[in-house]
Every structure is written in C-alpha cells, then in structure tokens.
Write a protein that holds these residues in place. Sequence first.
Motif, PDB file in Angstrom:
ATOM      1  N   LEU A  79       0.848  -1.196   0.000  1.00  0.00           N
ATOM      2  CA  LEU A  79       0.000   0.000   0.000  1.00  0.00           C
ATOM      3  C   LEU A  79       0.879   1.240   0.000  1.00  0.00           C
ATOM      4  O   LEU A  79       2.004   1.211   0.494  1.00  0.00           O
ATOM      5  N   GLN A  80       0.341   2.286  -0.597  1.00  0.00           N
ATOM      6  CA  GLN A  80       1.010   3.589  -0.514  1.00  0.00           C
ATOM      7  C   GLN A  80       0.038   4.581   0.127  1.00  0.00           C
ATOM      8  O   GLN A  80       0.123   4.848   1.311  1.00  0.00           O
ATOM      9  N   CYS A  81      -0.921   5.078  -0.651  1.00  0.00           N
ATOM     10  CA  CYS A  81      -1.847   6.042  -0.036  1.00  0.00           C
ATOM     11  C   CYS A  81      -2.830   5.340   0.899  1.00  0.00           C
ATOM     12  O   CYS A  81      -3.377   5.951   1.806  1.00  0.00           O
ATOM     13  N   GLY A  82      -3.092   4.063   0.658  1.00  0.00           N
ATOM     14  CA  GLY A  82      -3.971   3.302   1.535  1.00  0.00           C
ATOM     15  C   GLY A  82      -5.457   3.419   1.230  1.00  0.00           C
ATOM     16  O   GLY A  82      -6.280   2.802   1.908  1.00  0.00           O
ATOM     17  N   PHE A  83      -5.806   4.206   0.211  1.00  0.00           N
ATOM     18  CA  PHE A  83      -7.242   4.403  -0.028  1.00  0.00           C
ATOM     19  C   PHE A  83      -7.937   3.102  -0.410  1.00  0.00           C
ATOM     20  O   PHE A  83      -9.050   2.824   0.035  1.00  0.00           O
ATOM     21  N   CYS A  84      -7.259   2.304  -1.223  1.00  0.00           N
ATOM     22  CA  CYS A  84      -7.887   1.055  -1.668  1.00  0.00           C
ATOM     23  C   CYS A  84      -7.751  -0.069  -0.652  1.00  0.00           C
ATOM     24  O   CYS A  84      -8.383  -1.114  -0.784  1.00  0.00           O
ATOM     25  N   CYS A 117      -6.433  -0.160  -7.605  1.00  0.00           N
ATOM     26  CA  CYS A 117      -5.397   0.565  -6.871  1.00  0.00           C
ATOM     27  C   CYS A 117      -4.732   1.504  -7.845  1.00  0.00           C
ATOM     28  O   CYS A 117      -4.258   1.068  -8.890  1.00  0.00           O
ATOM     29  N   ARG A 118      -4.662   2.773  -7.497  1.00  0.00           N
ATOM     30  CA  ARG A 118      -4.120   3.766  -8.421  1.00  0.00           C
ATOM     31  C   ARG A 118      -2.666   4.075  -8.147  1.00  0.00           C
ATOM     32  O   ARG A 118      -2.068   4.869  -8.854  1.00  0.00           O
ATOM     33  N   CYS A 119      -2.079   3.536  -7.091  1.00  0.00           N
ATOM     34  CA  CYS A 119      -0.709   3.976  -6.819  1.00  0.00           C
ATOM     35  C   CYS A 119       0.287   2.883  -6.468  1.00  0.00           C
ATOM     36  O   CYS A 119       1.477   3.076  -6.694  1.00  0.00           O
ATOM     37  N   THR A 120      -0.115   1.764  -5.921  1.00  0.00           N
ATOM     38  CA  THR A 120       0.882   0.804  -5.471  1.00  0.00           C
ATOM     39  C   THR A 120       1.332  -0.136  -6.580  1.00  0.00           C
ATOM     40  O   THR A 120       2.512  -0.456  -6.689  1.00  0.00           O
TER      41      THR A 120
HETATM   42  S1  FES Z   1      -2.565   2.238  -2.192  1.00  0.00           S
HETATM   43 FE1  FES Z   1      -3.212   4.083  -3.149  1.00  0.00          FE
HETATM   44  S2  FES Z   1      -4.921   3.470  -4.348  1.00  0.00           S
HETATM   45 FE2  FES Z   1      -4.070   1.615  -3.621  1.00  0.00          FE
END
Ligand code: FES
Length: 163
Positions: free
Chosen positions: A98-103, A135-138
């Motif tokens: 995870l990065q931003c954790g939103f998903c 997931c848009r970032c990891t």
């Molecule tokens: S960790 Fe950022 S959208 Fe999945």
Amino acid sequence: MSLPVRFEVNGKEVAVAVEARLTLADCLRHRLRLTGTHVGCEHGVCGACTVLVDGDAVRACLMLAVQVEGAKVVTIEGLSHDDRLTPLQAAFRKHHALQCGFCTPGMITTAHALLSDEPQCDAARVREVLSGNLCRCTGYIPIVQAVLEARAAYRKLDEPGGG
Ligand code: FES
Ligand code: FES
C-alpha cells in the motif's frame, strides 16, 4: 421517511433509523462512524467500499442499509480484535502493498473473504478476485504477494483445532 434497521456490525448489535435510499457505505461511515470503509466511485467499480456481509465480500456502495436487516456485517475495523495487525495486514505491510492506503480496506476485506473460503488459492485466483479492486498507486504485484503469503495463516485456521 426513516425506516428502522437492526444488524450486527463487527460483533455488536446496532439499530439505526435510515432513509430507504441510504447506502450501506454511507450508513457505516456517517451514521456508525466506521470510516475505514472508503468510498471511491460510488457505482460498484473500484471496490474501495468492500465489506463482508454474512461472510461474503460485497460493495457497500451498491447495497442499501435496509438490505442488511438481520445480517452480520464486518468492516475493516472488525478484522483485528486487538492492537496487533492480522497476518493479512502484516503481509501487506511487509510487502509494501500500500502507498496512499485508499484502496487498502477494500483489498483486505476482499482478500479476507477469498482466503477464508479458499486458503489454497493460487496467484491466478488472487488476481482474478482482486481484479474488481482498483489501486491507483501501489501496483498489484506486492498486493498479490501479500495475499499469497497470508494463505498460510488461513490454512492454519482450517486445520482441526485451528480456531
Ligand atoms: S494504495 Fe493508493 S490506491 Fe491503492
Ligand atoms: S465506492 Fe463502492 S465500488 Fe467504488
């Protein structure tokens, strides 16, 4: 007009009066303050709002709160019962899944339902089931690795005397 609805959330009985059109996601977040359930697309595409209803992973943005009358709902807050990370959460941390954790709440609840039913699943099956969680970032490689690593803990639960 408000309608009464009673259900169980994370092991506790709750009773709320809700508008018939209130989604389960909004009920959890705004009425019950369980904000670990995230809302992204609000039309069933991203999977961020995934919770467990009677053990099945469902999209809380597509379900009405009144539809869970009498059901057992588990949110991301209900998956760990003490201050420690669950084996699945620990695997996400270890693999930097995870990065931003939103998903992440949706990923974890979806993977938990999969591993509870199919602790022997392979990478192709993990990818198939998580294909509905965006997931848009990891990137998905560490997420799939984390789920695969967590299989061992779910297999232990499956064994006689495993709890
Ligand atoms: S960790 Fe950022 S959208 Fe999945
Ligand atoms: S917010 Fe429910 S699937 Fe995207």
